[in-house]
Design a protein around this motif. Structure first.
Motif, PDB file in Angstrom:
ATOM      1  N   ALA A 114       1.094  -1.435   0.123  1.00 42.39           N
ATOM      2  CA  ALA A 114       0.156  -0.270  -0.171  1.00 42.39           C
ATOM      3  C   ALA A 114       0.283   1.330   0.141  1.00 42.39           C
ATOM      4  CB  ALA A 114      -0.870   0.514   1.295  1.00 42.39           C
ATOM      5  N   GLU A 115       2.137   1.037   0.305  1.00 47.55           N
ATOM      6  CA  GLU A 115       3.334   2.390   0.154  1.00 47.55           C
ATOM      7  C   GLU A 115       3.777   2.338  -1.507  1.00 47.55           C
ATOM      8  OE1 GLU A 115       4.243   4.583   3.263  1.00 47.55           O
ATOM      9  OE2 GLU A 115       2.417   3.087   3.383  1.00 47.55           O
ATOM     10  N   ALA A 116       3.236   1.751  -1.940  1.00 49.87           N
ATOM     11  CA  ALA A 116       3.890   1.729  -3.012  1.00 49.87           C
ATOM     12  C   ALA A 116       3.749   3.531  -3.931  1.00 49.87           C
ATOM     13  CB  ALA A 116       3.320   0.656  -4.272  1.00 49.87           C
ATOM     14  N   PRO A 117       3.113   4.108  -3.626  1.00 45.97           N
ATOM     15  CA  PRO A 117       2.112   5.108  -4.658  1.00 45.97           C
ATOM     16  C   PRO A 117       3.665   6.287  -3.895  1.00 45.97           C
ATOM     17  CG  PRO A 117       1.152   4.734  -4.439  1.00 45.97           C
ATOM     18  CD  PRO A 117       1.355   3.404  -3.334  1.00 45.97           C
ATOM     19  N   ARG A 118       3.359   6.447  -2.590  1.00 49.27           N
ATOM     20  CA  ARG A 118       4.460   7.442  -1.724  1.00 49.27           C
ATOM     21  C   ARG A 118       5.486   7.992  -2.640  1.00 49.27           C
ATOM     22  NH1 ARG A 118       2.616  11.023   0.116  1.00 49.27           N
ATOM     23  NH2 ARG A 118       2.917  11.200   1.915  1.00 49.27           N
ATOM     24  N   ARG A 141      -1.253   2.909  -8.283  1.00 45.47           N
ATOM     25  CA  ARG A 141      -2.943   2.800  -7.269  1.00 45.47           C
ATOM     26  C   ARG A 141      -3.621   1.251  -8.322  1.00 45.47           C
ATOM     27  NH1 ARG A 141      -4.277   8.992  -6.528  1.00 45.47           N
ATOM     28  NH2 ARG A 141      -3.148   9.069  -4.735  1.00 45.47           N
ATOM     29  N   ARG A 142      -3.647   1.225  -9.598  1.00 47.67           N
ATOM     30  CA  ARG A 142      -4.203   0.427 -10.878  1.00 47.67           C
ATOM     31  C   ARG A 142      -3.761  -1.011 -10.080  1.00 47.67           C
ATOM     32  NH1 ARG A 142      -2.496  -2.488 -14.103  1.00 47.67           N
ATOM     33  NH2 ARG A 142      -0.213  -1.496 -14.904  1.00 47.67           N
ATOM     34  N   LEU A 143      -2.556  -0.971  -9.576  1.00 51.48           N
ATOM     35  CA  LEU A 143      -1.520  -2.373  -8.940  1.00 51.48           C
ATOM     36  C   LEU A 143      -2.568  -2.584  -8.156  1.00 51.48           C
ATOM     37  CD1 LEU A 143       2.737  -1.958  -9.982  1.00 51.48           C
ATOM     38  CD2 LEU A 143       0.527  -3.178 -10.901  1.00 51.48           C
ATOM     39  N   LEU A 144      -2.447  -1.833  -7.542  1.00 53.55           N
ATOM     40  CA  LEU A 144      -2.979  -2.346  -6.056  1.00 53.55           C
ATOM     41  C   LEU A 144      -4.465  -2.197  -5.783  1.00 53.55           C
ATOM     42  CD1 LEU A 144      -1.494   1.544  -3.879  1.00 53.55           C
ATOM     43  CD2 LEU A 144      -0.694  -1.270  -4.275  1.00 53.55           C
ATOM     44  N   ALA A 145      -5.297  -1.961  -6.809  1.00 59.14           N
ATOM     45  CA  ALA A 145      -6.767  -2.393  -7.157  1.00 59.14           C
ATOM     46  C   ALA A 145      -6.786  -3.589  -7.759  1.00 59.14           C
ATOM     47  CB  ALA A 145      -7.102  -1.142  -7.777  1.00 59.14           C
ATOM     48  N   THR A 146      -5.770  -3.480  -8.510  1.00 61.17           N
ATOM     49  CA  THR A 146      -5.778  -5.049  -9.191  1.00 61.17           C
ATOM     50  C   THR A 146      -5.054  -6.521  -8.816  1.00 61.17           C
ATOM     51  OG1 THR A 146      -4.552  -4.537 -10.980  1.00 61.17           O
ATOM     52  CG2 THR A 146      -6.626  -4.033 -11.088  1.00 61.17           C
ATOM     53  N   ALA A 147      -3.980  -6.296  -9.138  1.00 61.59           N
ATOM     54  CA  ALA A 147      -3.183  -7.230  -8.840  1.00 61.59           C
ATOM     55  C   ALA A 147      -2.758  -7.498  -7.380  1.00 61.59           C
ATOM     56  CB  ALA A 147      -1.850  -7.027  -9.554  1.00 61.59           C
ATOM     57  N   LYS A 153      -3.640  -7.703   2.426  1.00 63.48           N
ATOM     58  CA  LYS A 153      -3.696  -6.220   3.273  1.00 63.48           C
ATOM     59  C   LYS A 153      -2.345  -6.609   4.656  1.00 63.48           C
ATOM     60  CE  LYS A 153      -8.135  -4.938   3.278  1.00 63.48           C
ATOM     61  NZ  LYS A 153      -8.113  -4.060   2.510  1.00 63.48           N
ATOM     62  N   GLY A 154      -1.842  -5.550   5.202  1.00 66.13           N
ATOM     63  CA  GLY A 154      -1.008  -5.383   6.198  1.00 66.13           C
ATOM     64  C   GLY A 154       0.655  -5.748   5.701  1.00 66.13           C
ATOM     65  N   GLY A 155       1.817  -6.498   5.690  1.00 64.79           N
ATOM     66  CA  GLY A 155       3.085  -5.784   5.136  1.00 64.79           C
ATOM     67  C   GLY A 155       3.549  -5.779   6.523  1.00 64.79           C
TER      68      GLY A 155
END
Length: 381
Positions: free
Chosen positions: A197-201, A235-241, A246-248
């Motif tokens: 979930a931190e990917a876009p930051r 954000r697309r990757l988070l919503a699809t792949a 959750k978590g990490g």
């Protein structure tokens, strides 16, 4: 990823003429064969890395170097470990930047490290750059250039890091390769257990910095994805792949412990560049982690004094006095207080502070200048 200004525009004109080259097998697969141009890129990269180690371009903290290496090791596929000279170099530069060379060397500016918030964001950034090296994107892009000699000749300069900066022109990867780095790099971070979930930051930090500095996006390829597009891609990757994942691990405490001292060093770099706001924020961030830091308070005094605004001398003196209340042996605070009082006309208060500075720093680079100041304050010819 790159944030450098258009200092390499001439090379961009050459790169823009290229046509698509064949993709290469990943260094994590099979037994890759390197042709002469790729071997040459590795040699030049190694020379550039040696230059960076010896010309003062890198942050000097060995503990930070080890920490960055540990995070990279978590991401590096086992089969590629012996095929890359994978290493993370922290470049002492307050601007935000990161790029990878063909041999797996990844360079991240101290400015960007100070903007990241946790280890997960660092891992996602490193995973992205590592993918460029694993998939040999530098070679692919190099071979898109019709006039390779023009690019080879360009290896003589760039962004204060000599040939290292010029090699970073390959960081202007095409849209397709950047998308692959997004996807494969995020997979590396996810496989290491980090919070995706931190990917876009990291890219949001870069976009915010560019807006603060009023910079235009300087990517060399006309079809290079804009930063907002990059953020949208994650954000697309988070919503699809990664939908439903959750978590990490975020690793915030571990990250802050590793970069804590860097906040102060980077703030000094910002101040030296005349970037008062970022320098002030960096010192304040350091004080959040170490509230009783005399050097950080002294740096805030330096920032206030150099702003040359109404009341700045009084504000600077206040910071210096707070620093000296914590540590009377803080040389930066003694020097700053002495100079601030001298500028305010308080010769009696300035003299002992400047003398104490010279006692604390007998080999100070500015000793001759401070002695001249003292002579003037004492009325000596």
């Amino acid at each position: 990823m790159t944030s450098r200004p258009l200092a390499l525009a001439a090379v961009a004109l050459v790169l823009a003429t290229g046509c698509a080259a064949a993709r290469l097998p990943s260094l994590a697969d099979g037994e890759p064969v390197m042709e002469q141009d790729e071997r040459r890129m590795w040699r030049v990269a190694e020379e550039a890395e040696d230059d960076a180690r010896h010309n003062g371009a890198l942050d000097p903290d060995p503990a930070l170097d080890r920490y960055l290496g540990q995070v990279l090791k978590k991401l590096l596929p086992a089969r590629a470990a012996g095929r890359l000279r994978a290493h993370v170099f922290a470049v002492a530069d307050p601007r935000l930047d990161a790029f990878a060379l063909a041999d797996g060397a990844i360079f991240v500016s101290t400015g960007l490290l100070c903007r990241l918030e946790n280890e997960a964001q660092l891992a996602i950034l490193l995973g992205h750059e590592l993918t460029h090296a694993l998939h040999r994107h530098a070679v692919v892009e190099h071979r898109t250039v019709k006039n390779s000699a023009a690019v080879s000749a360009s290896f003589g300069g760039g962004l204060g890091l000599g040939r290292l900066g010029a090699l970073a022109t390959v960081a202007g990867y095409s849209r397709e390769l950047e998308r692959e780095a997004d996807e494969e790099g995020l997979a590396l971070a996810a496989g290491a257990g980090y919070d995706v979930a931190e990917a876009p930051r990291p890219f949001e930090h870069l976009l915010a910095w560019m807006e603060e500095e009023e910079l235009e996006e300087p990517f060399l390829f006309a079809d290079h994805p804009r930063l907002k597009d990059r953020i949208g891609n994650y954000r697309r990757l988070l919503a699809t792949a990664y939908a439903g994942r959750k978590g990490g691990e975020k690793g915030q405490d571990r990250y802050l412990a590793a970069v804590r001292e860097l906040y102060l060093r980077n703030a000094r770099l910002d101040l030296a560049a005349g970037r008062f706001g970022p320098a002030e924020r960096g010192a304040a961030r350091y004080l959040e982690l170490r509230p009783r830091s005399a050097p950080a308070l002294a740096l805030l005094g330096d920032v206030a004094g150099q702003r040359q605004e109404k009341g700045s001398e009084a504000k600077a003196a206040e910071h210096y006095r707070k620093a000296l209340a914590i540590d009377p042996a803080c040389p930066e605070a003694q020097r700053g207080l002495g100079l601030a009082l001298a500028r305010a006309g308080d010769k009696k208060g300035a003299r002992p502070a400047l003398r104490r500075y010279l006692e604390l720093r007998p080999r100070a680079e500015d000793r001759a200048w401070i002695e001249a100041e003292l002579a003037e304050l004492e009325g000596k010819p």
